[in-house]
Enzyme design. Structure first.
Site, PDB file in Angstrom:
ATOM      1  N   GLY A 137      -1.625 -28.344  67.483  1.00  0.00           N
ATOM      2  CA  GLY A 137      -3.074 -28.210  67.520  1.00  0.00           C
ATOM      3  C   GLY A 137      -3.666 -28.590  66.181  1.00  0.00           C
ATOM      4  O   GLY A 137      -2.938 -28.684  65.175  1.00  0.00           O
ATOM      5  N   CYS A 150       0.878 -22.581  61.102  1.00  0.00           N
ATOM      6  CA  CYS A 150      -0.394 -23.222  60.765  1.00  0.00           C
ATOM      7  C   CYS A 150      -0.114 -24.371  59.814  1.00  0.00           C
ATOM      8  O   CYS A 150       0.578 -24.188  58.808  1.00  0.00           O
ATOM      9  CB  CYS A 150      -1.336 -22.209  60.112  1.00  0.00           C
ATOM     10  SG  CYS A 150      -2.952 -22.897  59.713  1.00  0.00           S
ATOM     11  N   HIS A 195      -6.059 -19.733  68.103  1.00  0.00           N
ATOM     12  CA  HIS A 195      -5.823 -20.024  66.681  1.00  0.00           C
ATOM     13  C   HIS A 195      -6.807 -21.099  66.187  1.00  0.00           C
ATOM     14  O   HIS A 195      -7.402 -20.967  65.112  1.00  0.00           O
ATOM     15  CB  HIS A 195      -4.370 -20.504  66.544  1.00  0.00           C
ATOM     16  CG  HIS A 195      -3.955 -20.958  65.183  1.00  0.00           C
ATOM     17  ND1 HIS A 195      -3.031 -20.270  64.420  1.00  0.00           N
ATOM     18  CD2 HIS A 195      -4.296 -22.046  64.444  1.00  0.00           C
ATOM     19  CE1 HIS A 195      -2.841 -20.910  63.275  1.00  0.00           C
ATOM     20  NE2 HIS A 195      -3.593 -21.996  63.265  1.00  0.00           N
ATOM     21  N   HIS A 250     -10.073 -21.127  63.460  1.00  0.00           N
ATOM     22  CA  HIS A 250     -10.344 -22.079  62.361  1.00  0.00           C
ATOM     23  C   HIS A 250     -11.829 -22.464  62.339  1.00  0.00           C
ATOM     24  O   HIS A 250     -12.451 -22.530  61.280  1.00  0.00           O
ATOM     25  CB  HIS A 250      -9.508 -23.353  62.508  1.00  0.00           C
ATOM     26  CG  HIS A 250      -8.115 -23.268  61.933  1.00  0.00           C
ATOM     27  ND1 HIS A 250      -7.870 -22.906  60.625  1.00  0.00           N
ATOM     28  CD2 HIS A 250      -6.902 -23.531  62.483  1.00  0.00           C
ATOM     29  CE1 HIS A 250      -6.557 -22.952  60.397  1.00  0.00           C
ATOM     30  NE2 HIS A 250      -5.946 -23.310  61.504  1.00  0.00           N
TER      31      HIS A 250
HETATM   32  O1  K1U Z   1      -3.869 -25.189  63.680  1.00  0.00           O
HETATM   33  C1  K1U Z   1      -2.809 -25.477  63.166  1.00  0.00           C
HETATM   34  O2  K1U Z   1      -2.628 -25.232  61.989  1.00  0.00           O
HETATM   35  C2  K1U Z   1      -1.717 -26.114  63.991  1.00  0.00           C
HETATM   36  C3  K1U Z   1      -0.649 -25.122  64.428  1.00  0.00           C
HETATM   37  C4  K1U Z   1      -1.056 -24.572  65.785  1.00  0.00           C
HETATM   38  C5  K1U Z   1      -0.300 -23.403  66.332  1.00  0.00           C
HETATM   39  C6  K1U Z   1       1.063 -23.399  66.491  1.00  0.00           C
HETATM   40  C7  K1U Z   1       1.712 -22.310  67.054  1.00  0.00           C
HETATM   41  C8  K1U Z   1       0.977 -21.230  67.478  1.00  0.00           C
HETATM   42  C9  K1U Z   1      -0.384 -21.227  67.301  1.00  0.00           C
HETATM   43  C10 K1U Z   1      -1.029 -22.307  66.737  1.00  0.00           C
HETATM   44  C11 K1U Z   1       0.678 -25.850  64.482  1.00  0.00           C
HETATM   45  O3  K1U Z   1       0.826 -26.784  65.184  1.00  0.00           O
HETATM   46  S1  K1U Z   1       1.942 -25.275  63.462  1.00  0.00           S
HETATM   47  C12 K1U Z   1       3.309 -26.346  63.856  1.00  0.00           C
HETATM   48  C13 K1U Z   1       4.007 -25.976  65.105  1.00  0.00           C
HETATM   49  O4  K1U Z   1       3.907 -24.852  65.551  1.00  0.00           O
HETATM   50  C14 K1U Z   1       4.829 -26.963  65.855  1.00  0.00           C
HETATM   51  C15 K1U Z   1       5.013 -28.222  65.412  1.00  0.00           C
HETATM   52  C16 K1U Z   1       5.763 -29.124  66.131  1.00  0.00           C
HETATM   53  C17 K1U Z   1       6.345 -28.766  67.306  1.00  0.00           C
HETATM   54  C18 K1U Z   1       6.175 -27.490  67.769  1.00  0.00           C
HETATM   55  C19 K1U Z   1       5.434 -26.575  67.052  1.00  0.00           C
HETATM   56 ZN    ZN Z   2      -3.906 -23.378  61.709  1.00  0.00          ZN
END
Ligand code: K1U
Ligand code: ZN
Length: 167
Positions: free
Chosen positions: A46, A91, A133, A137
């Site tokens: 995300g 995040c 989440h 933001h």
């Molecule tokens: O908003 C952000 O900082 C992105 C965040 C979103 C998120 C992940 C998990 C739970 C809630 C919100 C991320 O994408 S962190 C990276 C991550 O979790 C991931 C990356 C690649 C593959 C699978 C997961």
């Molecule tokens: Zn985040």
């Protein structure tokens, strides 16, 4: 291809409350393209416009394993929530930190798509957690704010050391 820089906690710009998008025009569609390239490259599931220093209410998410299920949420609003999620979240603005925070397991969310058409999405599990989440933001709230003071202090000191070393 435009990869946008992602603001890193504790950058104060992450605390900005984003403004609603009046019209989904070419400028917003270009932002969606740049944000999706940035999210897939990170990699993340995300990204909120706030994280790329654009303070408009736009979120993108893709929690699919195939990385081809992009969802665009312009001016998202959660209209119903139920259940309790039990997932760790991460995040892109707080790299290397994963923890559980209180979130609903199921949500109904209203938003507009890249053509400005209104739609309603029923989300559960990781998709629901991710959307909550990302909307945080847009409201200038970081997931670490749900954690204890002690955890927040440890995270801050770890990230400040890391950022100092990277200079
Ligand atoms: O908003 C952000 O900082 C992105 C965040 C979103 C998120 C992940 C998990 C739970 C809630 C919100 C991320 O994408 S962190 C990276 C991550 O979790 C991931 C990356 C690649 C593959 C699978 C997961
Ligand atoms: Zn985040």
């Amino acid at each position: 291809m435009a990869l946008l820089p992602i603001l890193q906690y504790p950058d104060p710009r992450l605390l900005t409350v984003a403004r609603p998008i009046a019209e989904v025009d070419g400028r917003i569609r270009q932002l969606i393209k740049d944000m999706s390239e940035t999210m897939y490259a990170a990699p993340g599931v995300g990204l909120a416009a706030t994280q790329v220093d654009v303070h408009l209410r736009l979120v993108i998410v893709d929690v699919s394993n195939t990385r081809d299920q992009l969802k665009i949420l312009v001016n998202p609003e959660i209209i119903a929530r139920s259940g309790t999620a039990d997932l760790e979240e991460g995040c892109l603005s707080v790299p290397g930190v994963y923890d559980k925070v209180p979130r609903a397991q199921n949500i109904s969310v209203c938003a507009k798509d890249a053509e400005g058409r209104a739609y309603q999405l029923e989300a559960e599990g990781l998709l629901a957690v991710c959307i909550q989440h990302e909307i945080d933001h847009l409201d200038g709230k970081m997931f670490v704010e749900y954690l204890s003071r002690l955890k927040q202090q440890r995270i801050l000191s770890k990230l400040k050391k890391k950022q100092h070393r990277a200079r």
